[in-house]
Design a protein around this motif. Structure first.
Motif, PDB file in Angstrom:
ATOM      1  N   THR A 159       0.819  -1.217   0.000  1.00  0.00           N
ATOM      2  CA  THR A 159       0.000   0.000   0.000  1.00  0.00           C
ATOM      3  C   THR A 159       0.850   1.264   0.000  1.00  0.00           C
ATOM      4  OG1 THR A 159      -0.174   0.000   2.412  1.00  0.00           O
ATOM      5  CG2 THR A 159      -1.912  -1.145   1.188  1.00  0.00           C
ATOM      6  N   GLU A 160       2.112   1.146   0.405  1.00  0.00           N
ATOM      7  CA  GLU A 160       2.998   2.294   0.423  1.00  0.00           C
ATOM      8  C   GLU A 160       3.587   2.590  -0.953  1.00  0.00           C
ATOM      9  OE1 GLU A 160       4.620   1.856   4.991  1.00  0.00           O
ATOM     10  OE2 GLU A 160       5.687   0.800   3.391  1.00  0.00           O
ATOM     11  N   MET A 161       3.212   1.758  -1.946  1.00  0.00           N
ATOM     12  CA  MET A 161       3.693   1.951  -3.318  1.00  0.00           C
ATOM     13  C   MET A 161       2.539   2.059  -4.299  1.00  0.00           C
ATOM     14  SD  MET A 161       6.960  -0.617  -3.577  1.00  0.00           S
ATOM     15  CE  MET A 161       5.921  -2.062  -3.667  1.00  0.00           C
ATOM     16  N   GLY A 162       1.394   2.514  -3.856  1.00  0.00           N
ATOM     17  CA  GLY A 162       0.241   2.643  -4.728  1.00  0.00           C
ATOM     18  C   GLY A 162       0.398   3.792  -5.712  1.00  0.00           C
ATOM     19  N   LEU A 163      -0.400   3.764  -6.763  1.00  0.00           N
ATOM     20  CA  LEU A 163      -0.340   4.796  -7.797  1.00  0.00           C
ATOM     21  C   LEU A 163      -0.546   6.191  -7.213  1.00  0.00           C
ATOM     22  CD1 LEU A 163       0.000   5.382 -10.774  1.00  0.00           C
ATOM     23  CD2 LEU A 163      -2.442   4.985 -11.075  1.00  0.00           C
ATOM     24  N   ASP A 164      -1.430   6.313  -6.221  1.00  0.00           N
ATOM     25  CA  ASP A 164      -1.670   7.615  -5.594  1.00  0.00           C
ATOM     26  C   ASP A 164      -0.407   8.148  -4.915  1.00  0.00           C
ATOM     27  OD1 ASP A 164      -1.924   5.485  -3.759  1.00  0.00           O
ATOM     28  OD2 ASP A 164      -3.135   6.692  -2.391  1.00  0.00           O
ATOM     29  N   VAL A 165       0.392   7.261  -4.338  1.00  0.00           N
ATOM     30  CA  VAL A 165       1.646   7.664  -3.699  1.00  0.00           C
ATOM     31  C   VAL A 165       2.618   8.191  -4.755  1.00  0.00           C
ATOM     32  CG1 VAL A 165       3.646   6.867  -2.364  1.00  0.00           C
ATOM     33  CG2 VAL A 165       1.358   6.022  -1.800  1.00  0.00           C
ATOM     34  N   PHE A 166       2.726   7.462  -5.877  1.00  0.00           N
ATOM     35  CA  PHE A 166       3.606   7.899  -6.956  1.00  0.00           C
ATOM     36  C   PHE A 166       3.181   9.258  -7.500  1.00  0.00           C
ATOM     37  CE2 PHE A 166       4.565   3.371  -7.107  1.00  0.00           C
ATOM     38  CZ  PHE A 166       5.949   3.407  -7.203  1.00  0.00           C
ATOM     39  N   LYS A 167       1.906   9.435  -7.726  1.00  0.00           N
ATOM     40  CA  LYS A 167       1.406  10.698  -8.273  1.00  0.00           C
ATOM     41  C   LYS A 167       1.692  11.865  -7.322  1.00  0.00           C
ATOM     42  CE  LYS A 167      -2.227   8.944 -11.284  1.00  0.00           C
ATOM     43  NZ  LYS A 167      -3.676   8.861 -11.529  1.00  0.00           N
ATOM     44  N   SER A 168       1.467  11.650  -6.025  1.00  0.00           N
ATOM     45  CA  SER A 168       1.695  12.726  -5.069  1.00  0.00           C
ATOM     46  C   SER A 168       3.177  13.080  -4.955  1.00  0.00           C
ATOM     47  CB  SER A 168       1.127  12.355  -3.697  1.00  0.00           C
ATOM     48  OG  SER A 168       1.890  11.332  -3.096  1.00  0.00           O
ATOM     49  N   ARG A 169       4.057  12.106  -5.076  1.00  0.00           N
ATOM     50  CA  ARG A 169       5.496  12.346  -4.959  1.00  0.00           C
ATOM     51  C   ARG A 169       6.098  12.872  -6.257  1.00  0.00           C
ATOM     52  NH1 ARG A 169       8.218   9.944  -0.695  1.00  0.00           N
ATOM     53  NH2 ARG A 169       9.852  11.361  -1.383  1.00  0.00           N
ATOM     54  N   ALA A 170       5.438  12.639  -7.381  1.00  0.00           N
ATOM     55  CA  ALA A 170       5.978  13.070  -8.673  1.00  0.00           C
ATOM     56  C   ALA A 170       5.820  14.567  -8.905  1.00  0.00           C
ATOM     57  CB  ALA A 170       5.314  12.289  -9.801  1.00  0.00           C
ATOM     58  N   ASN A 171       4.928  15.201  -8.189  1.00  0.00           N
ATOM     59  CA  ASN A 171       4.676  16.632  -8.401  1.00  0.00           C
ATOM     60  C   ASN A 171       5.696  17.500  -7.724  1.00  0.00           C
ATOM     61  OD1 ASN A 171       2.415  16.078  -9.933  1.00  0.00           O
ATOM     62  ND2 ASN A 171       1.111  15.974  -8.140  1.00  0.00           N
TER      63      ASN A 171
END
Length: 109
Positions: free
Chosen positions: A97-109
């Motif tokens: 759960t710590e590698m979900g798409l939402d995590v990636f999107k939030s960190r990519a910005n």
């Protein structure tokens, strides 16, 4: 020879494939693996021909791992990361759960 205190050696192919990802943008991702018997970090898997925009470094160490494996991983991670110049975002994960798409999107910005 590297040990749990100093971290694993880094195979030259790891650096070469990372440079290809960074400069030529020919890999979508690279999975690196600690090979305990060889006492080094190696390339386990590549995904090619997909352009990328950000370079993520994901440190995956599940809670269910053996203590010895966690110690080797922890001591090797920073040494390995220093070999890969150009990482833009780092994630530490112990659960999927710590590698979900939402995590990636939030960190990519």
């Amino acid at each position: 020879m590297a040990n749990a205190a100093s971290g694993m050696a880094v195979h030259d192919e790891c650096k070469l494939k990372f440079l290809e990802l960074k400069a030529k943008r020919i890999h979508r991702f690279i999975v690196f693996k600690i090979e305990e018997k060889q006492k080094q970090v190696i390339v386990e898997k590549l995904a090619e021909n997909v352009p990328k925009s950000r370079i993520f470094f994901i440190a995956w160490s599940p809670d269910t791992s053996r203590i010895r494996s966690k110690m080797i991983y922890a001591s090797s991670k920073d040494r390995f990361k220093r070999e890969l110049d150009g990482i833009q975002v780092e994630l530490q994960a112990t659960d999927p759960t710590e590698m979900g798409l939402d995590v990636f999107k939030s960190r990519a910005n």
